[in-house]
Enzyme design. Structure first.
Site, PDB file in Angstrom:
ATOM      1  N   ASP A 161       0.841  -1.205   0.000  1.00 47.06           N
ATOM      2  CA  ASP A 161       0.000   0.000   0.000  1.00 47.06           C
ATOM      3  C   ASP A 161       0.875   1.255   0.000  1.00 47.06           C
ATOM      4  O   ASP A 161       0.662   2.199  -0.778  1.00 47.06           O
ATOM      5  CB  ASP A 161      -0.902  -0.045   1.244  1.00 47.06           C
ATOM      6  CG  ASP A 161      -2.003   1.005   1.209  1.00 47.06           C
ATOM      7  OD1 ASP A 161      -2.363   1.447   0.112  1.00 47.06           O
ATOM      8  OD2 ASP A 161      -2.497   1.364   2.293  1.00 47.06           O
ATOM      9  N   LYS A 204      -8.824   9.144 -10.487  1.00 46.79           N
ATOM     10  CA  LYS A 204      -8.466   7.743 -10.229  1.00 46.79           C
ATOM     11  C   LYS A 204      -7.068   7.413 -10.743  1.00 46.79           C
ATOM     12  O   LYS A 204      -6.734   7.674 -11.896  1.00 46.79           O
ATOM     13  CB  LYS A 204      -9.476   6.807 -10.891  1.00 46.79           C
ATOM     14  CG  LYS A 204     -10.861   6.923 -10.300  1.00 46.79           C
ATOM     15  CD  LYS A 204     -11.803   5.881 -10.865  1.00 46.79           C
ATOM     16  CE  LYS A 204     -12.254   6.218 -12.260  1.00 46.79           C
ATOM     17  NZ  LYS A 204     -13.347   5.355 -12.735  1.00 46.79           N
TER      18      LYS A 204
HETATM   19  C1  LIG Z   1      -1.206   7.508   0.155  1.00 46.23           C
HETATM   20  C2  LIG Z   1       0.212   7.856  -0.210  1.00 46.23           C
HETATM   21  C3  LIG Z   1       0.492   9.265  -0.134  1.00 46.23           C
HETATM   22  C4  LIG Z   1       1.699   9.780  -0.375  1.00 46.23           C
HETATM   23  C5  LIG Z   1       2.874   8.978  -0.729  1.00 46.23           C
HETATM   24  C6  LIG Z   1       4.133   9.650  -0.361  1.00 46.23           C
HETATM   25  C7  LIG Z   1       5.139   9.011   0.289  1.00 46.23           C
HETATM   26  C8  LIG Z   1       5.006   7.596   0.696  1.00 46.23           C
HETATM   27  C9  LIG Z   1       5.365   7.369   2.068  1.00 46.23           C
HETATM   28  C10 LIG Z   1       4.466   7.270   3.031  1.00 46.23           C
HETATM   29  C11 LIG Z   1       3.042   7.462   2.725  1.00 46.23           C
HETATM   30  C12 LIG Z   1       2.186   6.694   3.618  1.00 46.23           C
HETATM   31  C13 LIG Z   1       1.104   6.154   2.768  1.00 46.23           C
HETATM   32  C14 LIG Z   1       0.109   5.510   3.598  1.00 46.23           C
HETATM   33  C15 LIG Z   1      -0.882   4.885   2.672  1.00 46.23           C
HETATM   34  C16 LIG Z   1      -2.086   4.660   3.423  1.00 46.23           C
HETATM   35  C17 LIG Z   1      -3.229   4.716   2.490  1.00 46.23           C
HETATM   36  C18 LIG Z   1      -4.414   4.227   3.223  1.00 46.23           C
HETATM   37  O1  LIG Z   1      -4.345   3.311   3.953  1.00 46.23           O
HETATM   38  S1  LIG Z   1      -5.866   5.029   2.978  1.00 46.23           S
HETATM   39  C19 LIG Z   1      -6.924   4.182   4.121  1.00 46.23           C
HETATM   40  C20 LIG Z   1      -7.697   3.079   3.476  1.00 46.23           C
HETATM   41  N1  LIG Z   1      -8.622   3.624   2.561  1.00 46.23           N
HETATM   42  C21 LIG Z   1      -9.769   4.159   2.977  1.00 46.23           C
HETATM   43  O2  LIG Z   1     -10.096   4.226   4.123  1.00 46.23           O
HETATM   44  C22 LIG Z   1     -10.640   4.739   1.890  1.00 46.23           C
HETATM   45  C23 LIG Z   1     -12.098   4.708   2.257  1.00 46.23           C
HETATM   46  N2  LIG Z   1     -12.867   5.179   1.122  1.00 46.23           N
HETATM   47  C24 LIG Z   1     -13.057   6.512   0.920  1.00 46.23           C
HETATM   48  O3  LIG Z   1     -12.674   7.356   1.718  1.00 46.23           O
HETATM   49  C25 LIG Z   1     -13.748   6.893  -0.348  1.00 46.23           C
HETATM   50  O4  LIG Z   1     -14.498   5.820  -0.846  1.00 46.23           O
HETATM   51  C26 LIG Z   1     -12.738   7.357  -1.432  1.00 46.23           C
HETATM   52  C27 LIG Z   1     -11.768   6.244  -1.843  1.00 46.23           C
HETATM   53  C28 LIG Z   1     -11.936   8.571  -0.936  1.00 46.23           C
HETATM   54  C29 LIG Z   1     -13.513   7.766  -2.666  1.00 46.23           C
HETATM   55  O5  LIG Z   1     -14.551   8.599  -2.241  1.00 46.23           O
HETATM   56  P1  LIG Z   1     -14.937   9.925  -3.043  1.00 46.23           P
HETATM   57  O6  LIG Z   1     -16.256  10.327  -2.540  1.00 46.23           O
HETATM   58  O7  LIG Z   1     -13.834  10.917  -2.980  1.00 46.23           O
HETATM   59  O8  LIG Z   1     -15.013   9.462  -4.537  1.00 46.23           O
HETATM   60  P2  LIG Z   1     -16.165   8.656  -5.291  1.00 46.23           P
HETATM   61  O9  LIG Z   1     -16.999   9.667  -5.991  1.00 46.23           O
HETATM   62  O10 LIG Z   1     -16.819   7.661  -4.428  1.00 46.23           O
HETATM   63  O11 LIG Z   1     -15.284   7.845  -6.361  1.00 46.23           O
HETATM   64  C30 LIG Z   1     -14.519   8.547  -7.309  1.00 46.23           C
HETATM   65  C31 LIG Z   1     -14.325   7.598  -8.460  1.00 46.23           C
HETATM   66  O12 LIG Z   1     -13.593   6.427  -7.988  1.00 46.23           O
HETATM   67  C32 LIG Z   1     -14.367   5.240  -8.173  1.00 46.23           C
HETATM   68  N3  LIG Z   1     -14.164   4.378  -7.023  1.00 46.23           N
HETATM   69  C33 LIG Z   1     -14.172   4.723  -5.734  1.00 46.23           C
HETATM   70  N4  LIG Z   1     -13.917   3.665  -4.956  1.00 46.23           N
HETATM   71  C34 LIG Z   1     -13.757   2.619  -5.777  1.00 46.23           C
HETATM   72  C35 LIG Z   1     -13.470   1.227  -5.569  1.00 46.23           C
HETATM   73  N5  LIG Z   1     -13.294   0.753  -4.362  1.00 46.23           N
HETATM   74  N6  LIG Z   1     -13.380   0.445  -6.647  1.00 46.23           N
HETATM   75  C36 LIG Z   1     -13.544   0.930  -7.913  1.00 46.23           C
HETATM   76  N7  LIG Z   1     -13.806   2.247  -8.179  1.00 46.23           N
HETATM   77  C37 LIG Z   1     -13.920   3.063  -7.115  1.00 46.23           C
HETATM   78  C38 LIG Z   1     -15.816   5.727  -8.251  1.00 46.23           C
HETATM   79  O13 LIG Z   1     -16.598   4.809  -8.964  1.00 46.23           O
HETATM   80  C39 LIG Z   1     -15.643   7.031  -9.004  1.00 46.23           C
HETATM   81  O14 LIG Z   1     -15.404   6.709 -10.350  1.00 46.23           O
HETATM   82  P3  LIG Z   1     -16.009   7.626 -11.531  1.00 46.23           P
HETATM   83  O15 LIG Z   1     -17.482   7.566 -11.370  1.00 46.23           O
HETATM   84  O16 LIG Z   1     -15.516   7.002 -12.784  1.00 46.23           O
HETATM   85  O17 LIG Z   1     -15.464   9.023 -11.305  1.00 46.23           O
END
Ligand SMILES: CC/C=C\C/C=C\C/C=C\CCCCCCCC(=O)SCCNC(=O)CCNC(=O)[C@H](O)C(C)(C)COP(=O)(O)OP(=O)(O)OC[C@H]1O[C@@H](n2cnc3c(N)ncnc32)[C@H](O)[C@@H]1OP(=O)(O)O
EC number: 3.1.2.2
Length: 237
Positions: A161, A204
């Site tokens: 991730d 995305k």
């Molecule tokens: C992250 C890295 C950052 C920086 C890197 C830099 C350095 C690296 C070093 C350290 C970084 C540390 C990184 C740590 C990484 C940790 C990342 C995580 O663990 S995040 C936590 C786990 N994830 C969640 O909790 C997410 C929960 N879900 C949400 O909050 C929301 O569902 C969302 C993902 C934010 C999306 O919600 P929105 O309301 O903003 O968008 P939507 O309108 O629902 O969707 C937009 C678009 O995307 C499609 N979509 C959404 N989810 C999915 C899915 N699961 N599968 C397929 N498609 C999905 C949705 O259909 C929309 O598509 P469109 O209609 O074509 O636009």
């Protein structure tokens, strides 16, 4: 394998001059108030060699540092806490200031950096901006055990991730992560995670990666991820 891990642990403890016994996590070594204050701790860059790094990890680190010299690659620094700007990007999105969560969250830190040197996640990520890819060098320590002698799949998923996330370069959330675990990863070994951005479609980001042994002969895992750029206009909680 277990013997070498135990030996590794002993040397880690010896390095700290600690008598043998149950090692403790950094958080219980210090009074809680130090979590809030010590600026030095907050801003230390953890993606640099420490004495727990194996020969393999140091060697690969040196090779990638050489690649950084012409500017094509960069080493990503890694902090326990996000920068103010990054935090603001997420704070406006997720936190309701009325709930008074800010104080509690001042203690928050990246959990992969919450272990003492060598016991948990030792890693460094190098990024090639032109090629939109990253290489993560990862040594999973003895506290990340799942099946005896092997790295826990959840620990591998965490690193995948982070490795995929490092390819995105912005405020994103993981929406989907698919992992095929093909071979078990020996605990305390070094693996190389090669990640790339495959496609960008509006907010995305579609990414993929593979996890291999240092000699590239063993393919441990393959994964794909979908990350969504956070929309500051939306609140998620
Ligand atoms: C992250 C890295 C950052 C920086 C890197 C830099 C350095 C690296 C070093 C350290 C970084 C540390 C990184 C740590 C990484 C940790 C990342 C995580 O663990 S995040 C936590 C786990 N994830 C969640 O909790 C997410 C929960 N879900 C949400 O909050 C929301 O569902 C969302 C993902 C934010 C999306 O919600 P929105 O309301 O903003 O968008 P939507 O309108 O629902 O969707 C937009 C678009 O995307 C499609 N979509 C959404 N989810 C999915 C899915 N699961 N599968 C397929 N498609 C999905 C949705 O259909 C929309 O598509 P469109 O209609 O074509 O636009």
């Amino acid at each position: 394998m277990l013997r070498s891990c135990t030996a590794g642990l002993r040397s880690i403890w010896a390095l700290r001059g600690r008598r043998e016994g149950a090692p403790r996590l950094s958080t219980d070594l210090q009074p809680a108030r130090r979590l809030f204050s010590t600026e030095k701790v907050i801003h230390k860059d953890w993606a640099l060699p420490n004495p727990s790094w194996s020969k393999d990890l140091k060697l690969l680190f040196d090779q990638f540092m050489k690649k950084c010299e012409d500017g094509s690659w960069e080493r990503l620094p890694s902090y326990k806490r996000r920068s103010t700007q990054e935090s603001e990007d997420f704070t406006t999105y997720f936190l309701d200031p009325k709930l008074g969560e800010e104080e509690r969250l001042s203690q928050a830190q990246l959990f992969t950096r919450g272990f003492e040197d060598g016991l948990g996640f030792e890693y460094v990520i190098f990024k090639n901006n032109d090629e939109k890819r990253t290489v993560c060098l990862f040594q999973g320590g003895p506290y990340l055990q799942g099946v005896p002698g092997l790295l826990h799949g959840g620990a591998m998923a965490t690193m995948i991730d982070i490795a995929l996330g490092s390819c995105t370069g912005g405020a994103v959330m993981t929406a989907n992560l698919n992992i095929n675990f093909k071979r078990p990863v020996p605990l305390c070994s070094v693996v190389v995670i090669n990640s790339q951005l495959d496609k960008l479609e509006g907010r995305k980001l579609f990414l993929s990666c593979n996890v291999r042994s240092v000699d590239e002969k063993t393919l441990y895992s393959e994964a794909t991820g979908l990350f969504i750029k956070v929309d500051p206009e939306k609140r998620s909680t």
